[in-house]
Each structure stands twice: as structure tokens, then as C-alpha cells.
Write a protein that holds these residues in place. Sequence first.
Motif, PDB file in Angstrom:
ATOM      1  N   TRP A  55       0.861  -1.182   0.000  1.00 30.80           N
ATOM      2  CA  TRP A  55       0.000   0.000   0.000  1.00 30.80           C
ATOM      3  C   TRP A  55       0.896   1.229   0.000  1.00 30.80           C
ATOM      4  CZ3 TRP A  55      -4.681  -1.114  -1.284  1.00 30.80           C
ATOM      5  CH2 TRP A  55      -5.244  -2.344  -0.914  1.00 30.80           C
ATOM      6  N   SER A  57       1.263   5.685  -1.590  1.00 31.20           N
ATOM      7  CA  SER A  57       0.656   6.874  -2.219  1.00 31.20           C
ATOM      8  C   SER A  57       1.717   7.613  -3.026  1.00 31.20           C
ATOM      9  CB  SER A  57       0.062   7.793  -1.147  1.00 31.20           C
ATOM     10  OG  SER A  57      -0.937   7.131  -0.416  1.00 31.20           O
ATOM     11  N   SER A 172     -12.699   8.266  -0.895  1.00 24.76           N
ATOM     12  CA  SER A 172     -12.034   8.561   0.378  1.00 24.76           C
ATOM     13  C   SER A 172     -12.245  10.010   0.778  1.00 24.76           C
ATOM     14  CB  SER A 172     -10.535   8.252   0.270  1.00 24.76           C
ATOM     15  OG  SER A 172     -10.326   6.874   0.039  1.00 24.76           O
ATOM     16  N   SER A 176     -14.006  11.268   4.166  1.00 26.47           N
ATOM     17  CA  SER A 176     -13.281  12.184   5.040  1.00 26.47           C
ATOM     18  C   SER A 176     -14.161  13.361   5.435  1.00 26.47           C
ATOM     19  CB  SER A 176     -12.014  12.678   4.346  1.00 26.47           C
ATOM     20  OG  SER A 176     -11.341  13.638   5.132  1.00 26.47           O
ATOM     21  N   THR A 182      -9.485  12.286   8.857  1.00 28.89           N
ATOM     22  CA  THR A 182      -8.430  12.558   7.890  1.00 28.89           C
ATOM     23  C   THR A 182      -8.585  11.652   6.671  1.00 28.89           C
ATOM     24  OG1 THR A 182      -6.895  10.905   8.794  1.00 28.89           O
ATOM     25  CG2 THR A 182      -6.854  13.129   9.780  1.00 28.89           C
ATOM     26  N   TYR A 183      -7.914  12.036   5.597  1.00 24.74           N
ATOM     27  CA  TYR A 183      -7.949  11.220   4.383  1.00 24.74           C
ATOM     28  C   TYR A 183      -7.409   9.819   4.668  1.00 24.74           C
ATOM     29  CZ  TYR A 183      -6.914   9.563  -0.327  1.00 24.74           C
ATOM     30  OH  TYR A 183      -6.854   8.808  -1.469  1.00 24.74           O
ATOM     31  N   GLU A 184      -6.322   9.754   5.452  1.00 24.29           N
ATOM     32  CA  GLU A 184      -5.715   8.459   5.783  1.00 24.29           C
ATOM     33  C   GLU A 184      -6.687   7.584   6.562  1.00 24.29           C
ATOM     34  OE1 GLU A 184      -2.880  11.208   4.466  1.00 24.29           O
ATOM     35  OE2 GLU A 184      -4.257  11.419   6.171  1.00 24.29           O
ATOM     36  N   GLU A 185      -7.433   8.195   7.491  1.00 20.73           N
ATOM     37  CA  GLU A 185      -8.435   7.442   8.250  1.00 20.73           C
ATOM     38  C   GLU A 185      -9.570   6.982   7.341  1.00 20.73           C
ATOM     39  OE1 GLU A 185      -8.052   9.513  12.682  1.00 20.73           O
ATOM     40  OE2 GLU A 185      -9.225  10.500  11.106  1.00 20.73           O
ATOM     41  N   GLU A 187      -9.250   6.185   4.211  1.00 20.60           N
ATOM     42  CA  GLU A 187      -8.727   5.050   3.447  1.00 20.60           C
ATOM     43  C   GLU A 187      -8.871   3.762   4.253  1.00 20.60           C
ATOM     44  OE1 GLU A 187      -6.466   4.624   0.242  1.00 20.60           O
ATOM     45  OE2 GLU A 187      -8.241   5.851  -0.094  1.00 20.60           O
TER      46      GLU A 187
END
Length: 271
Positions: A55, A57, A172, A176, A182-185, A187
Motif C-alpha cells: 500500500w 501513495s 475517500s 473524510s 483525515t484522508y488516511e483514516e 482510506e
Amino acid sequence: MEAYEKIHQLHHLIETGTAADLPGPYKVGVDLGTADVVLVVTDSQGNPVAGSLRWASVVKDGLVVDFRGATTIVEELKAEVEKIMGITLDKGATAIPPGTVGRNAQACGHVIAGAGIEPICQVDEPVAAAKALNIGHGIVVDIGGGTTGIAVLKNGDLVFTADEATGGTHISLVLSGAYKITYEEAEVLKKDVSQHRRIMPVVLPVIEKMATIVKNMLAEYDEYQDYPVYVVGGTAYLTGFGEEFSKAFGRKVHVPPHPLLVTPLGIAMFG
């Protein structure tokens, strides 16, 4: 080995970190995705031999935005698979979203070259997916992180391809905003199967937009209306995705098993 059987086999090999006992010569494919990077090895007949996934980015909307990071990841995947197989991988193929040109198209080849894999072939992502699915007549919809691309095949030949923004990244972003995370959360939430039914009403407008994009791409081509439609890419993992996409598209679509691995497998077949 049938197409779906190959996909299941590849998933098993990646999950277990093992290699199939198949003779060479081998083919190598590297898929530089928006959310992940996948390296796949097949035998000369396109049967999966080994693979590895990370995974990451390092790509955004089909463009390599972290060249050093992408190269490092491919180097790591290459080393992992070489250790599993006990051989050296020196040549391979990669892929790009349809319509990618110039230096943007060359970047993927430069990444794998920097990782020690000589690029010998570069194909459109939906075309690679069609190869993995062994489609003669059909439409492949490849939903990437930033784009939705299609490939139409007739008698095994590519007759139409197109690509437009909107993909998994947009799902995503919607999550968000809706859940104020957050964007990461977002995902992580998107990948949690236990949460799929809860988030489906939130992301449904994005799925409907993807279906509308494909519908509009094909609007002028009546001769393709009876072609079977296959949807691949990580976004298709969402529970209920196939049903909702079909409703918005107005036609039944097929989601292969492990849709994230279809394109990487096809890339290797071109390698």
C-alpha cells in the motif's frame, strides 16, 4: 487455468508469500497504482507464479508524484519476489491510464528501470485487465485511484478506450468530509469490510458518477450495448458495489474476484 482461477491463485500466492512450482521463462508486471504498488510474475502461459503488494501513495491521478518513493517500493517488491522464487528479475512491463502521454507516460517505465527492471512494454490499464480476463468481446471498466478508464474489445482487438477523472480517491475524500476524519483514516475505513454497508449510502453518489461516466463514454456506440461489462480495481471491493454500479449504469456488470489484482496480472502477461 481459467481467468478467475488465475486471479484466485495470485491472491493466494501474495497472501502466503509463496511461489508456484512452474517452469520459466517468466513474465514480470508492475502496477503503479494510486493506493498500491503490485509486482506480479507469471509463467509463459500467464499462470501466476509469485507476487507482492505494498500500500502506497506514490502516484496521483495516474502521475508519479514521488519518484524516489515509487522506485524504492518496486525495489523492495522485486527483492521479496526474487527471494521467494530464488531467481533474478531483470525485465518487465508496466501500465498507464488511457490517454497518458509524453513524460507522464514515460515516468512509469523510468520507475521500474530505476528499480533494476528493464521496461520492455507499456500498456493501457484497462487493456491489461482485459488480457487477464481473457476477453474477446467485452468492456472493461478499470477504476483506479483518480480515474475511471474503459477498454472495449472486439474479436480480441482494442476498438475504443477512454479515461476520465473520478476514482477511489474521490470516495475517500467524501468519507473524510462526511465523517470529519483525515484522508488516511478514510482510506482505512474504506478498506474495512465490516463498515461497507454503513458507508455505502455516503459514497453511493460517487459510484453513480462513475457509472454515468462510463455510460456517457459509450453513449454513441450502439454496437457495444450487448457487450458484457467487467469492473476491476480496488474500489470494486466495496460490498454492494456491483449492484449499485449496475443500477446507475442501466446494465448488469460483472465484478471478478479480487478486482484489485486483475490489472497487475494482465500487465505481467504482457511482460
